[in-house]
Design a protein around this motif. Structure first.
Motif, PDB file in Angstrom:
ATOM      1  N   ARG A 500     -47.285  50.930   7.121  1.00 45.63           N
ATOM      2  CA  ARG A 500     -46.131  50.137   6.695  1.00 45.63           C
ATOM      3  C   ARG A 500     -46.116  48.776   7.384  1.00 45.63           C
ATOM      4  O   ARG A 500     -45.913  47.730   6.754  1.00 45.63           O
ATOM      5  N   ASP A 501     -46.331  48.769   8.689  1.00 44.44           N
ATOM      6  CA  ASP A 501     -46.308  47.502   9.423  1.00 44.44           C
ATOM      7  C   ASP A 501     -47.438  46.580   8.985  1.00 44.44           C
ATOM      8  O   ASP A 501     -47.245  45.369   8.835  1.00 44.44           O
ATOM      9  N   SER A 502     -48.608  47.138   8.764  1.00 40.28           N
ATOM     10  CA  SER A 502     -49.736  46.317   8.307  1.00 40.28           C
ATOM     11  C   SER A 502     -49.428  45.670   6.969  1.00 40.28           C
ATOM     12  O   SER A 502     -49.730  44.488   6.743  1.00 40.28           O
ATOM     13  N   ALA A 503     -48.810  46.430   6.070  1.00 42.33           N
ATOM     14  CA  ALA A 503     -48.471  45.893   4.747  1.00 42.33           C
ATOM     15  C   ALA A 503     -47.400  44.822   4.855  1.00 42.33           C
ATOM     16  O   ALA A 503     -47.463  43.786   4.173  1.00 42.33           O
ATOM     17  N   LEU A 504     -46.401  45.041   5.689  1.00 42.69           N
ATOM     18  CA  LEU A 504     -45.345  44.050   5.869  1.00 42.69           C
ATOM     19  C   LEU A 504     -45.924  42.731   6.360  1.00 42.69           C
ATOM     20  O   LEU A 504     -45.620  41.656   5.826  1.00 42.69           O
ATOM     21  N   VAL A 505     -46.756  42.811   7.380  1.00 45.23           N
ATOM     22  CA  VAL A 505     -47.351  41.594   7.950  1.00 45.23           C
ATOM     23  C   VAL A 505     -48.241  40.901   6.926  1.00 45.23           C
ATOM     24  O   VAL A 505     -48.218  39.667   6.772  1.00 45.23           O
ATOM     25  N   ALA A 506     -49.021  41.678   6.177  1.00 44.17           N
ATOM     26  CA  ALA A 506     -49.905  41.100   5.160  1.00 44.17           C
ATOM     27  C   ALA A 506     -49.119  40.382   4.079  1.00 44.17           C
ATOM     28  O   ALA A 506     -49.612  39.420   3.477  1.00 44.17           O
ATOM     29  N   ASN A 507     -47.878  40.801   3.859  1.00 44.28           N
ATOM     30  CA  ASN A 507     -47.035  40.179   2.839  1.00 44.28           C
ATOM     31  C   ASN A 507     -46.085  39.127   3.416  1.00 44.28           C
ATOM     32  O   ASN A 507     -45.146  38.697   2.745  1.00 44.28           O
ATOM     33  N   GLY A 508     -46.323  38.730   4.663  1.00 45.00           N
ATOM     34  CA  GLY A 508     -45.556  37.644   5.256  1.00 45.00           C
ATOM     35  C   GLY A 508     -44.249  38.052   5.895  1.00 45.00           C
ATOM     36  O   GLY A 508     -43.444  37.194   6.262  1.00 45.00           O
ATOM     37  N   ALA A 509     -44.013  39.346   6.029  1.00 49.20           N
ATOM     38  CA  ALA A 509     -42.791  39.838   6.682  1.00 49.20           C
ATOM     39  C   ALA A 509     -43.117  40.276   8.105  1.00 49.20           C
ATOM     40  O   ALA A 509     -44.274  40.290   8.528  1.00 49.20           O
ATOM     41  N   SER A 510     -42.091  40.645   8.844  1.00 48.18           N
ATOM     42  CA  SER A 510     -42.299  41.135  10.197  1.00 48.18           C
ATOM     43  C   SER A 510     -42.416  42.649  10.191  1.00 48.18           C
ATOM     44  O   SER A 510     -42.051  43.324   9.224  1.00 48.18           O
ATOM     45  N   LYS A 511     -42.930  43.201  11.269  1.00 44.61           N
ATOM     46  CA  LYS A 511     -42.960  44.647  11.431  1.00 44.61           C
ATOM     47  C   LYS A 511     -41.530  45.180  11.528  1.00 44.61           C
ATOM     48  O   LYS A 511     -40.598  44.460  11.859  1.00 44.61           O
ATOM     49  N   MET A 512     -41.382  46.475  11.264  1.00 41.03           N
ATOM     50  CA  MET A 512     -40.070  47.090  11.367  1.00 41.03           C
ATOM     51  C   MET A 512     -39.672  47.288  12.829  1.00 41.03           C
ATOM     52  O   MET A 512     -40.503  47.652  13.658  1.00 41.03           O
ATOM     53  N   GLY A 513     -38.402  47.051  13.118  1.00 44.96           N
ATOM     54  CA  GLY A 513     -37.880  47.292  14.453  1.00 44.96           C
ATOM     55  C   GLY A 513     -37.734  48.770  14.736  1.00 44.96           C
ATOM     56  O   GLY A 513     -37.801  49.621  13.834  1.00 44.96           O
ATOM     57  N   ASP A 514     -37.502  49.095  16.005  1.00 46.11           N
ATOM     58  CA  ASP A 514     -37.396  50.493  16.419  1.00 46.11           C
ATOM     59  C   ASP A 514     -36.005  50.843  16.949  1.00 46.11           C
ATOM     60  O   ASP A 514     -35.838  51.820  17.679  1.00 46.11           O
ATOM     61  N   LEU A 515     -35.006  50.064  16.586  1.00 49.19           N
ATOM     62  CA  LEU A 515     -33.584  50.281  16.889  1.00 49.19           C
ATOM     63  C   LEU A 515     -33.181  49.886  18.302  1.00 49.19           C
ATOM     64  O   LEU A 515     -31.993  49.907  18.627  1.00 49.19           O
ATOM     65  N   THR A 516     -34.135  49.529  19.160  1.00 51.07           N
ATOM     66  CA  THR A 516     -33.739  49.223  20.536  1.00 51.07           C
ATOM     67  C   THR A 516     -32.986  47.907  20.656  1.00 51.07           C
ATOM     68  O   THR A 516     -32.311  47.681  21.665  1.00 51.07           O
ATOM     69  N   ASN A 517     -33.046  47.049  19.662  1.00 49.49           N
ATOM     70  CA  ASN A 517     -32.215  45.839  19.713  1.00 49.49           C
ATOM     71  C   ASN A 517     -30.731  46.160  19.606  1.00 49.49           C
ATOM     72  O   ASN A 517     -29.887  45.309  19.904  1.00 49.49           O
ATOM     73  N   ALA A 518     -30.407  47.354  19.163  1.00 50.96           N
ATOM     74  CA  ALA A 518     -29.010  47.772  19.069  1.00 50.96           C
ATOM     75  C   ALA A 518     -28.475  48.327  20.385  1.00 50.96           C
ATOM     76  O   ALA A 518     -27.281  48.616  20.495  1.00 50.96           O
ATOM     77  N   LEU A 519     -29.352  48.463  21.368  1.00 50.74           N
ATOM     78  CA  LEU A 519     -28.996  49.137  22.607  1.00 50.74           C
ATOM     79  C   LEU A 519     -29.066  48.193  23.801  1.00 50.74           C
ATOM     80  O   LEU A 519     -29.830  47.238  23.810  1.00 50.74           O
TER      81      LEU A 519
END
Length: 523
Positions: A500-519
């Motif tokens: 999923r992360d590889s595909a996101l980056v290849a399409n110009g998006a960022s990798k998915m977060g892991d929720l720790t920014n909420a903490l």
């Protein structure tokens, strides 16, 4: 009450759709030690887009950012619809009173509308509305490359796709909890389509397979798909969405892809299943001669990783015990209690959790009717390190067979128990929805892989460590829950997360977060 609403990381352009969102790199969060988290609890509700419930939440990217340009629905030929189509068969579910009939929904403006507006349909949160299409290929056709402008065109519910609730805190208990803790407003369903597939992505970041489906009883379930791999072949001229729903339009909108992945609802191979056992045969199995019985799955799932690491875990299925004891409570009608939904039990599809195994006995637990057994474990402080809880059907908020208010209050009550639990001080609770239920949302999902992510959904992070009164704009999806569990317990990454992360980056998006920014572990 709200803190300054800023991204925890720089804004990242998503080339696919020309939008901006917080990136997924969580390494710079305020953090002492994530190992202080001793218990992770995931509560998985049903079928609501973010705008449908939280479109007016202060500080969130909601309906205040909707314009005609980003909300007008197009007809199947790409022209702007003069009005929304009628809500086919009416707004309320069959048998629900007072009924909002199809005729009463004619000539709705081509725009979002409040389902509970007293000056409109006045259909409140405690009323069950009709169901909407939420299927794998149709969801992609509705998203229309990120424009989100063909929800009415490729659905079966007409204008209802544009419905939302004006949800002040006095109406929606979880709204109050979101105000106190963290609401994620850039969180997407892990896979396109419906509940079946998104439950699989919750536990394994993978799509089930049906080997040799073309030579099986499921051969007629193979979808007829265009060369783009994302849309269905038409059986006839599409016509206008104003003239009727999509019935009969497609050559075959089935449960399987042309390469034999299961993307729409299939039944577990083990009981409780929507398919009965064969008379005289093993009564713990579902009839394999039924086209909707999925063969046992063997992919690696989060339970495998947790077992290998010696981390305790359990899936608590609401009314699991009742469903095993009495098939009449399975997949019921509108407002039936408990209405156990068999395809909402993802671990029940896996061979390593088959009936009779120690793995199953230890990890697939009865959550009890109305969550009674889950609540006992909460109150006693005996939850395992990772817990998944799935509410029974009448308490999961799914349009078509239950209302929003009942499930919302149930989850709020669970959180009250969790807050009083002996384990609370070291707990992180994630409350989210499996998918959008067919409801429109104005935010385009980032372009990922062939499976998703799909439409934006609500997610709440509730914990002593959660940032208080915070709206988290970080890019997340359902797999972010797996990412958090993986990070906390130092587990290897599931293959689907990396892909999923590889595909996101290849399409110009960022990798998915892991929720720790909420903490914030310094609290």
């Amino acid at each position: 009450m709200n803190k300054k609403l800023v991204c925890a990381v720089p804004l990242v352009a998503t080339a696919a759709f020309g939008l901006y969102a917080c990136g997924g790199d969580d390494n710079n969060q305020s953090s002492n030690d994530i190992s202080s988290v001793k218990n992770v609890v995931v509560i998985y509700a049903e079928n609501r887009s973010f705008d449908n419930l939280y479109g007016h939440f202060p500080g969130a990217n909601g309906l205040q950012n909707v314009t005609a340009a980003n909300s007008q629905q197009l007809d199947r030929d790409g022209s702007v619809l003069a009005t929304l189509p009628k809500i086919w068969t009416g707004l309320t579910a069959t048998g629900v009173t007072p009924a909002i009939t199809e005729a009463m929904t004619a000539n709705l403006p081509n725009a979002p509308f409040a389902i509970d507006d007293p000056k409109g349909f006045n259909t409140q949160l405690n009323v069950t509305t009709r169901d909407l299409y939420h299927r794998f290929y149709e969801n992609q056709m509705q998203i229309d490359g990120g424009k989100n402008d063909k929800f009415a065109a490729w659905g079966d519910s007409g204008g209802l796709v544009m419905g939302h609730y004006d949800t002040p805190p006095d109406k929606l208990p979880l709204y109050k909890i979101a105000q106190q803790y963290t609401l994620a407003d850039n969180f997407f369903m892990g896979a396109f389509g419906g509940s079946f597939l998104n439950h699989q992505w919750l536990i394994c970041a993978c799509t089930p397979v049906y080997p040799n489906a073309d030579k099986s009883v499921a051969s007629k379930s193979i979808s007829a798909v265009n060369p783009d791999g994302a849309s269905l072949q038409l059986a006839k001229a599409a016509g206008s969405a104003l003239d009727g729903n999509t019935s009969g339009l497609f050559v075959n909108s089935g449960n399987l892809t042309p390469d034999f992945y299961a993307v729409n609802t299939m039944q577990p191979p083990y009981q409780p299943s929507g398919n009965k056992p064969v008379s005289g045969a093993d009564q713990t199995l579902a009839d394999p001669s039924q086209a909707t019985t999925l063969p046992p799955q063997t992919q690696q799932h989060i339970g495998d990783l947790l077992n290998n690491a010696g981390v305790t875990w359990a899936w608590y299925g609401g009314s699991w015990g009742a469903a095993l004891a009495d098939r009449s409570v399975i997949n019921g009608a509108v407002n039936v209690v408990p209405d156990f939904q068999t395809h909402h039990q993802p671990f029940n599809y896996f061979a390593d959790l088959a009936p009779g195994t120690a793995n199953r006995a230890q990890h697939l637990l009865d959550g009890g009717t109305n969550g009674s057994e889950f609540i006992k474990a909460i109150d006693a402080g005996t939850l395992p390190q990772v817990s998944f809880y799935k509410p029974q059907g009448n308490l999961n908020e799914h349009a078509g067979y239950t209302d929003v208010a009942s499930g919302d209050q149930h989850i709020a009550d669970l959180i009250s128990h969790l807050q009083k639990s002996p384990q609370w001080k070291n707990m992180v609770v994630v409350v989210t929805y499996d998918e959008n239920g067919g409801f429109w949302d104005h935010v385009a999902p980032p372009k990922g892989d062939r499976w998703g992510p799909g439409t934006r959904i609500p997610a709440l992070i509730v914990s002593p460590y959660a940032k208080k009164g915070f709206v988290d704009h970080t890019q997340y999806d359902t797999t972010s829950i797996l990412r958090f569990i993986t990070k906390r317990f130092n587990l290897p990454s599931l293959p689907g997360l990396t892909a999923r992360d590889s595909a996101l980056v290849a399409n110009g998006a960022s990798k998915m977060g892991d929720l720790t920014n909420a903490l914030d572990f310094s609290q």
